[in-house]
Every structure is written in C-alpha cells, then in structure tokens.
Design a protein around this motif. Structure first.
Motif: not given
Ligand SMILES: Nc1ncnc2c1ncn2[C@@H]1O[C@H](COP(=O)(O)OP(=O)(O)OP(=O)(O)O)[C@@H](O)[C@H]1O
Ligand SMILES: [Mg+2]
Lengths: 257, 653
Positions: A10-13, A28-30, A64-67, A223-224
């Motif tokens: 979820d929007h990790i950096q 920023d990857i989700s 930043a962000g969550h996994i 980024e994806i």
C-alpha cells in the motif's frame, strides 16, 4: 485454488539516505497478490526490485506506506514475530546467495530445517532429497567458496525451498544458471506453487523464466510501469507479450537471447 | 594536519582502540599502584626489612614491562590487521610509507598519553586500597587515604615509555615490511581438521593429558611435603605436567567438540549448526588460542598460588627460626652473672617469666658445639618438649636443619664414636633429635649440636654463652633494637671467666620472636603482592589476546549473523549465539586452570593452615585476588561482548 489476498502493498516508498545524498529506490508502489499466485517482477538494473523484496520480507524497512502480509502490517510488526514469520512462512532466494562460508552446502541447507525445530533424524533425508532434485547432491560436503556461482545459486534455492514455505521471494534465482539448470529450478519452484499452493514472487531479467509466472509486474525507476496477466495464454504467447512490454521499457533484455 | 587526520581516525576506529585503550589503562594502573605501594613511606616503615619489598616491586616491574610490550605490539598488530585495507588505500593513493607510519604513531601517542593519565588516576585510587590491605595484614589501624607518589609516577612513566616504545617499534616494522598486496589480501577459507589426527588417537591424547594433570597435582602435593632438595624436581615436574596437560586438552577441545557434536546429531538441533560453524571455521587457531589462554591463566593462578603458599611457608618456618621469645648470643667467654643486668633490663620492658643462661662448648677435633644435658633439658622444657635421658658414656645429636641430617647420619655411620678428652662416647641408637631449637645461634651453631653428659661438658672450654627468655605475652618487636642498644651502650659490663681473655672480635646475636613475626609478615606481604602483581599482568595478557582474537573477524561475523537474521533467526537467539560463541572462548579456558588451582589451594590449606599464625590471611587474600580477577575478566568479557554486538547488530533498529 482459493483466492485469498495474501499480500497487499500500500503506497510504499523507500529512500536511502547516505549522508544527505538521497536515493529514491522505491518512489510509490502499490499492488496486491492472491494466495497461490506466481508473480514475476521485471525491470532494469537499479529499478528497485531487490529493495521491494527486502521490504516485503522485512529485511529492510519501508520509509513510508504499509505492507500487509496475510492481514498483518509487517511495517509495524514486532521484531520477535518478524523472525518467526521469516523462518516459518518465508523462503528467500537471495541475489547474492547469502550462504554461510563457515558451513558446508548440506549444513547451509539444513540450517533452515534446524531453526524450524525439524527433528534431527529427518534432516539428512530431507536435505538429500532436495539436493538430488536440484542436482547438487555431489557437492553437499563442499564449502560455498569451493563451488561455482550456479551451484551456489541452487544451494541458496534449496535452502529457501526445503521448508516448503508459504511465500517464496526469489531474487533472480536463475541468474547464474545454464538453460537446463534453470529449467529444473523453475519447475521445482512451479511444483511448489502448484502442489503446495505456495505464493511466489520472483525477480528475473529473463523473459523465458518470467513466462512461468501467472502475472508479471514491470518496474521502472521505483514505480510500477505495467502489468500483464497470463490468464489463458500459452506460455509462448505470454512470452511474446512480455518481450513487447520490455521493448517498451527499453530494459536490457537483448542480452538474454 | 596529521594531528587532525589522526584525531578523525581515532574517532572512526574507536571500536578497534577500545580494548587496547582499556588494556593500557589497566597496565598503567597496576604498575603505578604497585610501585606507589613499594615506595610508600607508610608501608616501608611497617617493619625493618620492608624496603626489600620496594626492590622486589621494581624488579618485577621490569618483567611486567617486557610482558606489556608484548601486549602492546599484539594490540597494535591487531589494529593494523583491522585497518590494513585503509592503509593499503592510503598507499594506493600515493601516501608514502613514512607518512602512514607518522600518522599511525601520532594516533598511538594520543591514545597512549590519554590511557596513561586515566591509568594513573585509577592507580591512585587503587593504592589506597592496597595500602589498607597491607596494613590489615599487619594489624595496623588504617583508613582509606588517597596519596600520590612522585617517585612511582616517574618510574611508571619510564617503564611505560619502554614498553610502549618497544611495542610500537615492532609494529612499525610490520607496516614497513608488509606489501600493499598483503595488506589487501584477506582469506576466508575454513581451517580443516587434519585427517591424520584420528579421533581415537586424539581421545587417547586427551585422556593421557587428564592423567598428566592428575599426576602433576599429586607430584606437586608430594613435593611440597618433602624436606629435601629433590622437592624442586617434583615441583618443576609437576608444573611441566600440568601445563602440558592443560595445553593438549585445550588444543584439542574445539576439534573434540565438533567431532562429538557431529556424531551425536546434536548439530541438527536449533542453532547448533551455526555455533559449530563459528567455532569450527577456525578450529585450529581457536584451539591454539584456547590453549594459550588456558596456559596463561594457569600460570597466573599458579603465580598467585605460589605467592600464597610461600607466604604461608614463611610463617610455617617461623617456629623454627624463633622458638624463644627473646635470646642473646655472645661468642665470648663471659660469666653467667654478666647477664643479670640484661635480664632485669628486659624485665622492665616485658616481664620475664623464665630465663636460661647456658654455654656452648668447643669440642677439640670436631666442628660441632657441645651442649650439657641439663641445659638441653632445660631448653626442651621451656619449649614444651619432653626431657631426655642420656647415660654418661653416650651422646646424641640435635639437628633442626633438615638439610644437614643426611650428612650427619652418614658421618655417624662411618665413625659412630666421639672421643672427648680421652672419653669415648657412643650413640648406640644413632639418636638425632629434630625439634626446632634455633641452632644457627642459640642452641648450637651451623644448625646442629652435640648433647653430652654434664660431667663431660664441664671439662670443655665454654667460649660461647647464650641467654634465652620466656616473656609475658611473647614480647614486643621493639625489644630487639632496645636490647641491642643496651648491650652496646656502655651500661653493660660483662665479666670474663677466670683466666680468659676477650677475643679480638666478639660475635653478638639478638633474636626477638615478636620482631621476627612482623618481619615474616613482610616476606609474606612481599611475596604475595609480587605474585598478585605478576598474575594480574598475566590475566591482562590473556584477556586482551582473547578480546582481540574475538574482534579480529568482525566483518565475517557481521555477514554471518546478517545471513541468519535474514533466514529468520530471532534477534534474541542471535544474542544468545553471540554469548555462546564468546563465552566458549572466554570461560571454557578458565575451567581447567580453576580446577587445578582449587585442588592446589585445598592441598596448601591442608598442609599449611596449621602453621598460619594470623588466621584468615589466606581466605582474605584469596578473596581479594579472586575479586580482582573477576573484575578484570568480566570487564574484558563485557566490553568484548558489547563491541561484538554493536558491530554485528549495527545499522539495525
Ligand atoms: N543500501 C543502499 N544504500 C543506498 N542505495 C541503495 C542501497 N541499496 C540499493 N540502493 C539503490 O537503490 C536503487 C535500487 O536498488 P535495487 O537493489 O533494488 O535494484 P535492483 O532492481 O534489484 O537491481 P539489479 O537488477 O541490478 O539487482 C539503486 O539505485 C541502488 O543503487
Ligand atoms: Mg537486485
């Protein structure tokens, strides 16, 4: 196959801060992964693939962000549970092998079992079995610095797979292998995927290896960039699609074929 | 500019310097405090022969300097190894060898000066404690006081410069000799257990070593009870056996451990595999290191032990040297009445309960004095011994010096009869009495005397006269110098026997038991403290070697621990593994030396405790030593552990 979400990014950096010199490895990857999926990850060198796997496996911490792994947020998980999670559910095939030079190949493989409290009587048998599968049975008593890069890679795979983990993170597991050895390794991974329902995230530079996956994520500059699904395609068709995307990215694929 | 670079370097490689720094602080602290103790006016004035203590301490400091210079060069060697890449890079960048040496020298000088000052401060604190311990041994009222000794400071500084200079010079040579290639080269190969050394053979060797240690202890105990010169043979043999046994056992310990663990499938339980790998990858060098550590610790504990036992031995001999509370000897033909004045003089100082005035007679043709039976029996009853019977035509020998007994017996075998003034005396049972009577002066000379019937003694010239006294409460140490002052003062006017003239030289001897006791405490203190001094330095030596060895492979260890972290070994388990690994090297080498030491201590206690005059010295002294040992050892363990962990679990949250 049950389609439960096992992993959600979820929007990790991720930044690396080397005394003021900031590298943005992941911008920023989700994305999310269903249980039992085989996901390929491709991208140019330095695009953040290893960093992503490290964050998922909790070896590194996201900035930043969550996994969420099976519902738990690993960015907030306690250290003690992380270790337990890693040894019980995770098999990580490292890009740089990470074998212990102090132990022989067989001891390196056995280590996964012993830290999971597998009974000592079973250890030798299990090690031998996987070693035969990956064709490293005759180097079991050698030390890592005495074997070739490809042998090390298979040894690292054996260590990650022997415990039949629920989630396998493989960072270029076929990078140092000839086509026959990679084929053997890939089918081993695939059989763990199909027979045991393990979820697999595999980084690769090689479109042929990637064609074993059911979905491929493409990374560029943290980024994806794109995603393709195999669905009902044959491996051949899937392989062609992959090459198309890679040409779009301009990632170094030409050297593979 | 160099200075700045050096300061930055020290900051950056602080972890490499910590052990080195601590070791130098300890050495300076120990050296300064013992020297200050040796120079302390307070201590020297405790008893007349205390100045010898100063001499011992200075002499030992030379040895300590030698040992310490070894530690310094070892430590510097360690840092060179840690920083060989850095130096190689400087060299590749075109820095000259001379400049690198200069940089390294400045770094070390800064560290050295700092450590010296801190060591000095800590040493000053320690002197106060040591002084208290000494005063406690002498039963002198004491309180903790901080004092500073300039002499000790100067001398420590000289020794420090010598040790530092020698250590640095050696390492500078290493920098010069090493090629850039060597500095960059690093090996990660594992050491193998040699195939020739079969397990059964090794097991036999280890069992044999256990026996050697047992035999060593037995021989040592036997040697200590022996009263002939061959005791030294036994003791030396025992020490060699002990050290060899300890060495061989530890040399093979890691190999045995790994072989055993592999056999028993123990290796497949939890993290044993990793632990065994950590120990096993340097199986040869770790064995060697454990063996060396164990040897150093054994030597250090033995030094302590020998210090204790010799100290206690002095006390044991006390009874032989001072059987009488006070005694005066003149080798001159004075009358017995001459001593009335002396006896009343002594009586004023300490009430005289009993006195005996007697002669030693010359025997023509023999180099032995004769003592009349009645005087002999009087002395015996004063000493609480049974009186003896002796027919007029017999003699007996009294010899309280065991070194002479064999030769006297041999002489009596060859020539059993003694002829005195036409009378032939026999000794049918070859009697030699051995009780302590102080036969160097009082009841004979050279350590033996011939006992004959009074009638025979009366016929012999009486050129030596003796007075012995039994005093209330045993007398006081000052009595010795007061008696001497009285005898030399001119107040005393001895009379000559009729027809005798005063010889040109008159030999005079004064013995006072109380004085002797306090002097034997001096010897006890000197020997024990010298033992303590040496053993502490040996402990420092082994600790710093241990610490350096453990920290020398930090890079490899960090990688290894990171790998097991990645595959899911918990941090808690990793900490446990670090402790397991470090304590293998720190505490296992302690086991045998402590067992050896305990057995020897127990034996010594049994052999000597009966003779120890002041109860509780051995336990007190032993407690102090063990405390110091434990403090030093755990300081090194804690610091090593901390450095190890902080390096391995670095950049981790
Ligand atoms: N520890 C680190 N400190 C600083 N920067 C880092 C660190 N690790 C990785 N990076 C940087 O982050 C970026 C992503 O690195 P990563 O290892 O994830 O790439 P990758 O996609 O795995 O590449 P490759 O295919 O070559 O293995 C790179 O630019 C890299 O230089
Ligand atoms: Mg990578």
């Amino acid at each position: 196959m049950s389609m439960r979400e096992i992993l959600r990014i979820d929007h990790i950096q991720k930044y690396y801060d080397n005394s003021g010199n900031i590298t943005k490895a992941i911008k920023d990857i989700s994305f999310s992964v269903q249980e039992g999926e085989f996901v390929g990850i491709m991208g140019a060198s330095g695009s953040g693939k290893t960093t992503l796997l490290n964050c998922i496996s909790t070896i590194d911490r996201a900035s930043a962000g969550h996994i969420y792994l099976a519902g738990t947020d690993v960015t907030e998980i306690k250290e003690k549970e992380i270790a337990r999670f890693r040894r019980e559910n995770l098999g990580f095939v490292f890009q740089d092998f990470n074998l212990l030079d102090t132990l022989t190949v067989s001891e390196n493989i056995a280590l996964t079992l012993t830290i999971n409290h597998v009974s000592p009587e079973q250890v030798s048998g299990l090690v031998h079995k996987i070693a035969v599968t990956l064709d490293i049975a005759d180097i079991l008593e050698k030390y890592p610095y005495q074997i070739s890069g490809g042998q090390k890679q298979r040894c690292a795979c054996a260590r990650a797979l022997i415990n039949k983990p629920k989630l396998i993170l493989a960072d270029e597991p076929t990078g140092a292998l000839d086509s026959h050895s990679s084929q053997v390794l890939l089918s081993t991974i695939q059989s763990i995927n199909t027979e045991l329902g393990a979820t697999i995230l595999m980084v690769t530079h090689d479109a042929f290896s990637a064609s074993h996956a059911s979905r491929i994520l493409f990374l560029r500059d943290g980024e994806i960039f794109g995603e393709i699904l195999k669905e009902h395609d044959t491996r051949r068709v899937f392989f062609e699609k992959t090459l198309d995307v890679l040409t779009k990215i301009g990632g170094g694929v030409g050297d593979v074929f | 500019m160099y200075f700045k670079l050096a300061r930055r370097n020290i900051k950056r490689s602080a972890k490499d310097y910590v052990i080195y720094f601590i070791t130098i602080i300890f050495i300076v602290m120990i050296m300064y405090s013992f020297l200050a103790l040796g120079f302390s006016a307070d201590i020297i004035s405790i008893s007349e022969n205390m100045p010898i203590f100063t001499t011992y301490i200075i002499a030992l400091s030379v040895i300590v300097t030698l040992i310490s210079s070894f530690i310094v060069s070892y430590a510097v060697g360690f840092m060179l190894k840690q920083r060989k890449k850095e130096f190689a890079i400087y060299e590749l960048l075109g820095m000259e060898v001379g400049a690198i040496q200069k940089l390294f020298l400045i770094e070390n000088a800064v560290i050295g000066v700092l450590a010296f000052l801190i060591g000095l401060a800590a040493g000053t604190m320690l002197v106060g404690i040591l002084t208290q311990i000494v005063k406690n041994i002498f039963d002198i009222p004491h309180s903790y006081r901080v004092s500073f000794s300039i002499k000790a400071l100067l001398l420590s500084f000289v020794f420090f410069m010598l040790m530092y200079g020698a250590g640095l010079a050696r390492s500078i040579r290493i920098i010069r000799q090493k090629k850039t290639v060597d500095l960059l080269y690093d090996s990660r190969k594992n050491e193998v257990i040699s195939k020739q050394g079969r397990t059964s053979l090794r097991l036999a060797l280890v069992i044999f070593s256990v026996f050697a240690i047992g035999t060593g202890i037995f021989l040592g105990g036997y040697g200590l009870t022996m009263q002939t010169n061959s005791a030294w043979g036994y003791l030396i043999g025992s020490i060699i056996l002990l050290l060899a046994g300890v060495y061989v056992i530890y040399r093979n310990f890691p190999i045995m451990l790994i072989t055993y663990a592999k056999r028993k499938n123990l290796k497949y339980s939890e993290c044993n595999l990793f632990y065994l790998g950590q120990i096993g990858h340097r199986v040869q060098s770790s064995g060697r290191m454990m063996a060396i550590t164990a040897i150093l610790l054994t030597i250090s504990l033995m030094t302590m032990f020998i210090g204790l036992v010799t100290g206690a031995g002095y006390k044991a001999n006390m009874e032989t040297y001072y059987p009488y509370d006070a005694g005066v000897a003149f080798d001159a033909p004075f009358t017995k009445n001459s001593f009335d004045g002396l006896i009343s003089f002594v009586d004023e100082k300490c009430p005289v309960q009993e006195e005996i005035v007697f002669y030693l007679h010359d025997v023509d043709g023999y180099s032995i004095d004769a003592l009349a039976l009645s005087d002999y029996n009087a002395l015996r009853s004063m000493l609480g011994l049974e009186t003896v019977e002796l027919p007029d035509d017999e003699y007996l020998v009294h010899c309280d010096t065991w070194t002479h007994i064999e030769s006297i017996r041999a002489a009596m075998n060859k020539q059993p009869d003694v002829t005195i003034m036409d009378a032939t005396l026999k000794n049918p049972q070859a009697r030699i009495n051995e009780e302590a009577m102080e036969q160097f002066q009082m009841a004979g000379t050279n350590g033996y005397v011939l006992i004959v019937a009074d009638t025979i003694a009366a016929m012999l010239p009486a050129n030596k006269i003796r007075v012995v006294m039994k005093l209330e409460n045993g007398g006081i140490p000052e009595l010795r110098s007061e008696i001497r002052r009285y005898l030399n003062s001119g107040q005393w006017h001895p009379e000559l026997q009729a027809g005798e003239i005063l010889p040109e030289h008159v030999t005079m001897g004064v013995t006072v038991k109380a004085w002797g006791l306090s002097n034997s405490l001096t010897s006890f203190t000197s020997i024990s403290f010298c033992g303590l001094y040496l053993s502490i330095v040996f402990i420092l030596l082994s600790c710093s070697i241990l610490a350096f060895e453990q920290l020398s492979a930090l890079d490899i260890n960090r990688r290894n621990y990171q790998i097991i972290d990645k595959i899911g070994v918990s941090r808690q388990m990793q900490q446990k593994l670090v402790h397991r690994e470090l304590s293998t090297f720190f505490f296992i080498p302690l086991v045998l030396p402590i067992i050896v030491m305990a057995v020897l201590m127990f034996g010594a206690q049994r052999l000597y405790s009966a003779y120890v005059y002041q109860k509780g010295i051995i336990p007190l002294y032993g407690f102090a030593t063990i405390t110091i040992f434990a403090i030093l050892y755990s300081a090194y363990y804690v610091v090593t552990c901390h450095l190890f962990k902080s390096n391995i679990f670095m950049n981790k949250t």
